[in-house]
Design a protein around this motif. Structure first.
Motif, PDB file in Angstrom:
ATOM      1  N   UNK A  40       0.822  -1.216   0.000  1.00 16.50           N
ATOM      2  CA  UNK A  40       0.000   0.000   0.000  1.00 16.50           C
ATOM      3  C   UNK A  40       0.853   1.261   0.000  1.00 16.50           C
ATOM      4  N   UNK A  41       1.986   1.223   0.684  1.00 16.51           N
ATOM      5  CA  UNK A  41       2.885   2.378   0.671  1.00 16.51           C
ATOM      6  C   UNK A  41       3.472   2.575  -0.727  1.00 16.51           C
ATOM      7  N   UNK A  42       3.817   1.476  -1.390  1.00 17.33           N
ATOM      8  CA  UNK A  42       4.320   1.562  -2.760  1.00 17.33           C
ATOM      9  C   UNK A  42       3.236   2.131  -3.680  1.00 17.33           C
ATOM     10  N   UNK A  43       2.026   1.677  -3.493  1.00 16.73           N
ATOM     11  CA  UNK A  43       0.892   2.163  -4.292  1.00 16.73           C
ATOM     12  C   UNK A  43       0.673   3.665  -4.063  1.00 16.73           C
ATOM     13  N   UNK A  44       0.730   4.107  -2.819  1.00 15.88           N
ATOM     14  CA  UNK A  44       0.561   5.535  -2.512  1.00 15.88           C
ATOM     15  C   UNK A  44       1.691   6.359  -3.127  1.00 15.88           C
ATOM     16  N   UNK A  45       2.905   5.836  -3.082  1.00 19.48           N
ATOM     17  CA  UNK A  45       4.046   6.511  -3.682  1.00 19.48           C
ATOM     18  C   UNK A  45       3.864   6.611  -5.199  1.00 19.48           C
ATOM     19  N   UNK A  46       3.405   5.524  -5.817  1.00 16.38           N
ATOM     20  CA  UNK A  46       3.178   5.521  -7.265  1.00 16.38           C
ATOM     21  C   UNK A  46       2.099   6.535  -7.636  1.00 16.38           C
ATOM     22  N   UNK A  47       1.071   6.655  -6.820  1.00 12.41           N
ATOM     23  CA  UNK A  47      -0.003   7.630  -7.074  1.00 12.41           C
ATOM     24  C   UNK A  47       0.544   9.051  -7.017  1.00 12.41           C
ATOM     25  N   UNK A  48       1.357   9.341  -6.013  1.00 15.96           N
ATOM     26  CA  UNK A  48       1.927  10.684  -5.888  1.00 15.96           C
ATOM     27  C   UNK A  48       2.845  11.005  -7.069  1.00 15.96           C
ATOM     28  N   UNK A  49       3.630  10.038  -7.510  1.00 20.20           N
ATOM     29  CA  UNK A  49       4.503  10.250  -8.671  1.00 20.20           C
ATOM     30  C   UNK A  49       3.673  10.487  -9.932  1.00 20.20           C
ATOM     31  N   UNK A  50       2.578   9.732 -10.083  1.00 19.87           N
ATOM     32  CA  UNK A  50       1.714   9.910 -11.243  1.00 19.87           C
ATOM     33  C   UNK A  50       1.109  11.302 -11.249  1.00 19.87           C
ATOM     34  N   UNK A  77       5.840   6.979 -15.037  1.00 19.89           N
ATOM     35  CA  UNK A  77       5.194   7.210 -13.738  1.00 19.89           C
ATOM     36  C   UNK A  77       3.677   7.126 -13.861  1.00 19.89           C
ATOM     37  N   UNK A  78       3.133   7.653 -14.949  1.00 18.52           N
ATOM     38  CA  UNK A  78       1.684   7.546 -15.180  1.00 18.52           C
ATOM     39  C   UNK A  78       1.308   6.095 -15.433  1.00 18.52           C
ATOM     40  N   UNK A  79       2.058   5.436 -16.283  1.00 17.07           N
ATOM     41  CA  UNK A  79       1.773   4.041 -16.623  1.00 17.07           C
ATOM     42  C   UNK A  79       1.932   3.124 -15.414  1.00 17.07           C
ATOM     43  N   UNK A  80       2.951   3.362 -14.608  1.00 15.22           N
ATOM     44  CA  UNK A  80       3.202   2.532 -13.430  1.00 15.22           C
ATOM     45  C   UNK A  80       2.011   2.543 -12.488  1.00 15.22           C
ATOM     46  N   UNK A  81       1.502   3.711 -12.189  1.00 16.29           N
ATOM     47  CA  UNK A  81       0.364   3.785 -11.269  1.00 16.29           C
ATOM     48  C   UNK A  81      -0.859   3.109 -11.870  1.00 16.29           C
ATOM     49  N   UNK A  82      -1.079   3.327 -13.142  1.00 12.86           N
ATOM     50  CA  UNK A  82      -2.272   2.777 -13.779  1.00 12.86           C
ATOM     51  C   UNK A  82      -2.221   1.250 -13.888  1.00 12.86           C
ATOM     52  N   UNK A  83      -1.024   0.691 -14.006  1.00 19.29           N
ATOM     53  CA  UNK A  83      -0.918  -0.761 -14.154  1.00 19.29           C
ATOM     54  C   UNK A  83      -0.659  -1.478 -12.843  1.00 19.29           C
ATOM     55  N   UNK A  84      -0.018  -0.787 -11.890  1.00 19.90           N
ATOM     56  CA  UNK A  84       0.319  -1.434 -10.629  1.00 19.90           C
ATOM     57  C   UNK A  84      -0.862  -1.523  -9.685  1.00 19.90           C
ATOM     58  N   UNK A 103      -5.110  -0.459  -8.553  1.00 17.98           N
ATOM     59  CA  UNK A 103      -6.465  -0.175  -8.997  1.00 17.98           C
ATOM     60  C   UNK A 103      -6.692   1.298  -8.694  1.00 17.98           C
ATOM     61  N   UNK A 104      -6.576   2.140  -9.716  1.00 16.55           N
ATOM     62  CA  UNK A 104      -6.686   3.576  -9.464  1.00 16.55           C
ATOM     63  C   UNK A 104      -7.993   3.936  -8.764  1.00 16.55           C
TER      64      UNK A 104
END
Length: 148
Positions: free
Chosen positions: A42-52, A106-113, A115-116
């Motif tokens: 979940x922390x990785x997911x939150x980080x990916x969201x912020x980067x996106x 960064x956009x692709x990572x969040x969208x694929x990693x 569930x936005x």
């Protein structure tokens, strides 16, 4: 690229949400192990969201240019917006400079990693309008699959 920090408050909120979803047949040890693993995800997911969120303005600005990079960014966004209608060719990312490639990744990572929590156009100011403009601009390309 900047790493985003998960605050103690965010971590506590994540763990609270996870505890509500935890299997009830875990031993205390297994529950702590599961919680640690899920918290890391979940922390990785939150980080990916912020980067996106940080990268999205750069990708949108690129998508609005009339260039090869603009086409790549536009079809990336259109594919994320509606994958059934738009093909995205990952190989086209080879044509991007490093900064634009990183932003698109960064956009692709969040969208694929993950569930936005909401669709990509909701993160963009005037997102529906921009996506419709890109759609109109590129609808005659081979990347537009369209439902026939």
């Amino acid at each position: 690229m900047q790493e985003f920090t998960i605050t103690p408050e965010m971590r506590a909120s994540i763990q609270s949400d996870l505890l509500n979803m935890a299997p009830n047949n875990f031993s205390s040890h297994n529950l702590q192990k599961w919680l640690a693993e899920q918290t890391a995800i979940e922390e990785h997911r939150a980080n990916a969201r912020q980067k996106m969120i940080a990268a999205l303005p750069k990708v949108v600005a690129l998508a609005q240019t009339y260039s090869g990079g603009g086409f790549t960014a536009a079809t990336l966004l259109l594919n994320i917006y509606n994958r059934h209608e738009w093909h995205f060719d990952l190989v086209s990312m080879r044509n991007l400079d490093v900064e634009n490639w990183r932003a698109c990744m960064d956009v692709l990572c969040y969208q694929t990693f993950s569930s936005p929590d909401k669709d990509v156009h909701h993160y963009i100011e005037d997102g529906n309008k921009i996506m419709q403009q890109l759609w109109s601009r590129y609808k005659d390309t081979t990347n537009f699959i369209g439902r026939k």
